[in-house]
Design a protein around this motif. Structure first.
Motif, mmCIF file in Angstrom:
data_model
loop_
_atom_site.group_PDB
_atom_site.id
_atom_site.type_symbol
_atom_site.label_atom_id
_atom_site.label_comp_id
_atom_site.label_asym_id
_atom_site.label_seq_id
_atom_site.Cartn_x
_atom_site.Cartn_y
_atom_site.Cartn_z
ATOM 1 N N THR A 35 24.524 12.507 -28.370
ATOM 2 C CA THR A 35 23.373 12.911 -29.182
ATOM 3 C C THR A 35 23.797 13.328 -30.574
ATOM 4 O O THR A 35 23.137 14.137 -31.219
ATOM 5 N N SER A 36 24.894 12.790 -31.076
ATOM 6 C CA SER A 36 25.378 13.164 -32.405
ATOM 7 C C SER A 36 24.515 12.577 -33.511
ATOM 8 O O SER A 36 24.594 13.012 -34.652
ATOM 9 N N GLY A 37 23.686 11.554 -33.191
ATOM 10 C CA GLY A 37 22.849 10.947 -34.211
ATOM 11 C C GLY A 37 23.450 9.707 -34.820
ATOM 12 O O GLY A 37 22.779 8.983 -35.542
ATOM 13 N N ALA A 38 24.724 9.439 -34.568
ATOM 14 C CA ALA A 38 25.358 8.241 -35.120
ATOM 15 C C ALA A 38 24.862 7.003 -34.378
ATOM 16 O O ALA A 38 24.575 7.049 -33.192
ATOM 17 N N CYS A 39 24.751 5.894 -35.104
ATOM 18 C CA CYS A 39 24.222 4.655 -34.532
ATOM 19 C C CYS A 39 25.360 3.769 -34.040
ATOM 20 O O CYS A 39 26.447 3.760 -34.601
ATOM 21 N N SER A 40 25.066 3.014 -32.981
ATOM 22 C CA SER A 40 25.927 1.903 -32.601
ATOM 23 C C SER A 40 25.342 0.643 -33.220
ATOM 24 O O SER A 40 24.131 0.537 -33.400
ATOM 25 N N LYS A 41 26.206 -0.318 -33.560
ATOM 26 C CA LYS A 41 25.716 -1.543 -34.173
ATOM 27 C C LYS A 41 26.586 -2.712 -33.757
ATOM 28 O O LYS A 41 27.753 -2.540 -33.432
ATOM 29 N N ALA A 42 25.964 -3.893 -33.761
ATOM 30 C CA ALA A 42 26.687 -5.122 -33.431
ATOM 31 C C ALA A 42 26.246 -6.209 -34.404
ATOM 32 O O ALA A 42 25.083 -6.249 -34.812
#
Length: 771
Positions: free
Chosen positions: A238-245
């Motif tokens: 829940t840190s707010g950072a996004c995952s992306k691909a």
């Protein structure tokens, strides 16, 4: 927009400086190296009289007539909208005004910035967007997905499988790519990091960043994410950072820890697209020569596109230029090095070829394939002697070079042998504490034909396994590890010693190792019938329940032996169906101890870096990093569940809540619907009572708390009870059909069904499973 986001965008823009300057520098670098033979040929050329060669035409000159958009040449079949001709689908929009770059069109309203066009290579590089996001909103507590990808259907372009990489960034992501083209494709990779401190810039190796290959012929795709923490029952990030691909040019992308914090979804990256003409092969299009056939120049030739879609054109040998326009292929002078072409005196260029002639006063035709000139001038004799002396000196130098290289190789082998604990292992062997043999690197290289790709048996997370044939004719399996921790060499040697003493019919025998290479090579007995995973999931002929249950008993017995009966307890740490090998008689052999750990006598557990295979990994070990023998019990429970349902532990094609087979199995068991998904043949062979007992045993192995799971010894006892129950069920079925009683296989231990009637595996009615 934060300053970090702005710096990420500026860095992306700096990386997008592509053009012919970069490609010219790469070609100059490649031309900068010269082999010894080329050096000798150059000396020969310098010793000859001046050549009367024709006008040499540089192929790059042929592009000068192509229109330009800024500094980007636009050769046909491409063309600039409004100012020239082009084939359908190859339209370039160019305003040639400051701040408006060249744009490649994909339909009426879809355009992307063009970076360069390669006519000979058959590709374009654009600033494209094939990206998906998966963010956790700290305000609403919900997952926020975002996805965008270029659909290339109906265009002459495909995503390049050789110049792009599918890349995922994040600390909690299993990124999947589902694409369509000549073949449907599903693939992906896993990116995970327990803490941000474990992430290293420049390293895209599944810690914060992972990469996978792009499928061949990909036209359209769908990108999506799954949370690893959710799948394993852990607390969500829940840190707010996004995952992306995204799909990106593999030579452009360099991973940085800052990429984990860049959450703006407007991050454009270069993508390489291959282009081709039509959808037919050269053989098909040349058979009927349609009006729009692209190879229009008389000196052009057709070749099939490497992505399996359509064809492209090249100029014939001796010509260069643009084969897509009439007169585009121009003759180039091949009189570059007459000695290399067996040309004795002078080289005369002609259309598409060249001739060699003899000097006045000599005989012979002097052509490329002729006998050459018979009369040689005195100057040439002197040059020939000088050249012979130079060749002799060169040979002496080469011999000296190889002598020095051999000495360096011997020293390097000795260094690796000492570095990998060779003296310690020799001491153990001499004192008869180890039954392992030390192989030489030459012996294993000869056994595998220098580790030829045709000898590869399989790739794993810890290395590659090759099939080898020793000088005495024995067939062995040779494991070449990816890396070894130098601080753990003593422990590695200790494991080799222990594993060489393991003597169990259901454990692959370790024969020895080689320590003369950078990473040690392990030599095992060769098991010829493939893996249990292949026979359960990949074989057209389904394995009988009798064989599946017997393999489960043999595997459980081997793990119980490793946990309690061996010299020191061994935790396998990577139990899965792919690591259970089968011989010709379908006898199980537990293999691949690359992740195994020895447990000291005075300890019950170890705290280690989490390793294992997704789907088989113990959730308690994943959360705490505390490794016990109960971690193997959980993984075995997954294998038993595979044998029962004949489904893989992770199914990417299912909804997210059903992708993990363990969670789905428990749900089906609780809802009494398990028999509805077990195939009818298995139900008929085993009977409902036995399947219920096997399912309850697997459920106990899959308990989230390790202390609630049985030991492997208890699992072995209960599986043997299931075997006796199978014998009685088979006997009843045979008696019903009037056949004689036969014993399909032999279980360890005695006892009857009544003696095991109070066992936990028979504690509930089989009606619990439903029908």
């Amino acid at each position: 927009m934060s300053s970090l986001t702005r710096s990420s965008k500026l860095r992306s823009r700096r990386h997008l400086v592509y053009g012919r300057e970069r490609e010219e520098r790469m070609r100059e670098t490649r031309r900068g190296s010269m082999s010894p033979l080329a050096f000798v040929a150059l000396l020969q050329l310098l010793s000859l009289p001046p050549l009367a060669s024709g006008n040499r035409l540089n192929p790059s000159v042929l592009q000068k007539n192509s229109p330009h958009c800024y500094d980007i040449p636009v050769p046909f079949p491409f063309g600039i909208n409004g100012t020239g001709t082009f084939r359908p689908g190859f339209e370039i929009t160019c305003s040639n005004t400051q701040g408006n770059p060249a744009m490649l069109s994909f339909g009426a309203n879809l355009q992307f910035q063009l970076l360069n066009i390669s006519l000979e290579g058959g590709y374009v590089r654009i600033v494209g967007r094939a990206i998906t996001w998966f963010c956790y909103n700290t305000t609403t507590g919900e997952d926020v997905p975002f996805s965008l990808a270029i659909d290339l259907k109906g265009t002459p372009f495909t995503y390049s499988d050789t110049m792009n990489k599918f890349t995922a960034i994040g600390c909690d992501a299993m990124a999947m790519i589902q694409g369509s083209g000549p073949h449907n494709y599903t693939g992906g990779c896993v990116s995970f990091c327990a803490t941000r401190d474990s992430v290293i810039s420049g390293s895209c190796s599944s810690v914060g960043c992972c990469q996978a290959s792009v499928p061949r012929g990909l036209k359209s795709l769908k990108l999506n994410f799954s949370s690893i923490r959710t799948m394993t029952g852990s607390k969500k990030d829940t840190s707010g950072a996004c995952s992306k691909a995204f799909i990106v040019d593999k030579d452009w992308f360099k991973f940085s820890t800052e990429d984990l914090e860049a959450n703006d979804n407007d991050d454009n990256r270069p993508v390489v697209l291959e282009w081709s003409i039509g959808n037919q092969t050269c053989e098909e299009v040349q058979r009927r020569k349609p009006p729009d056939y692209a190879c229009v120049d008389e000196h052009s030739r057709c070749y099939n596109s490497g992505n399996g879609i359509g064809y492209r054109c090249n100029c014939s040998q001796g010509y260069a230029g643009n084969p897509y326009v009439s007169g585009g292929c121009r003759d180039i002078d091949e009189c570059i090095d007459p000695r290399m072409n067996n040309c004795v005196w002078r080289c005369i260029n002609k259309e598409g070829d060249f001739d060699c002639i003899c000097p006045p006063g000599s005989s012979g035709d002097g052509r490329k394939q002729g006998s050459g000139c018979r009369k040689v001038a005195l100057l040439e004799i002197g040059l020939g002697l000088g050249l012979a002396l130079l060749v002799m000196l060169l040979l002496v130098g080469v011999c000296a070079y190889w002598g020095v290289k051999r000495r360096k190789t011997r020293k390097l082998k000795q260094k690796y042998f000492l570095q990998n604990g060779g003296l310690l292992l020799q001491q153990q062997i001499s004192s008869r504490q180890a039954a392992a043999r030390i192989f030489s690197s030459e012996e294993l290289e000869s056994a595998t034909e220098n580790f030829n790709e045709t000898r590869v048996l399989g790739h794993g997370g810890y290395g590659t396994v090759y099939r080898g044939v020793l000088s005495d004719g024995r067939v062995v399996a040779i494991k070449k590890s990816k890396l070894v921790d130098q601080s753990q060499i003593e422990q590695f040697i200790n494991e080799v010693v222990i594993l060489s003493q393991v003597n169990h019919k259901n454990v692959v025998k370790l024969l020895g190792c080689c320590l003369e290479t950078q990473v040690p090579l392990l030599v095992y007995e060769y098991i010829s019938n493939g893996t249990l995973s292949h026979h359960v999931h990949g074989s057209r002929v389904p394995m009988s329940w009798e064989n599946r249950l017997r393999i489960a008993v043999e595997t459980a017995g081997a793990l119980a032996y490793l946990h309690s009966a061996s010299a020191k307890p061994i935790i396998h740490r990577d139990v899965k169906s792919a690591n259970i090998l089968l011989d010709e008689d379908y006898t199980a052999k537990v293999s691949d101890f690359g992740a195994s750990r020895l447990i000291p006598y005075d300890q019950t557990h170890l705290t280690t870096l989490v390793q294992g295979t997704l789907g088989y990994l113990d959730p308690e070990y994943f959360r705490t990093s505390i490794l016990t023998e109960k971690s193997d019990v959980y993984s075995f429970g997954v294998v038993l569940m595979e044998l029962l349902m004949r489904e893989k532990p992770i199914s990417p094609g299912r909804p997210e809540e059903e992708r993990n087979l363990a969670f789905r199995f428990v749900t089906l068991l609780e809802e009494k619907r398990l028999l509805s998904v077990v195939d009818r043949r298995t139900v008929e062979e085993a009977g409902e009572r036995q399947l219920h007992a096997a399912a309850q045993l697997a459920r106990r192995c899959l308990n989230l708390r390790g202390e609630d799971r049985p030991t492997m010894k208890e699992v072995t006892v209960e599986l043997n009870a299931l075997g006796r129950l199978l014998m009685q069920h088979s006997a009843r079925e045979r008696r019903k059909k009037g056949r004689s009683l036969g014993v399909p296989w032999e279980f360890s231990g005695g006892g009857t069904e009544e003696e095991y009637g109070s066992s936990a595996v028979f504690s509930e009615s089989s009606s619990f499973m439903g029908r």
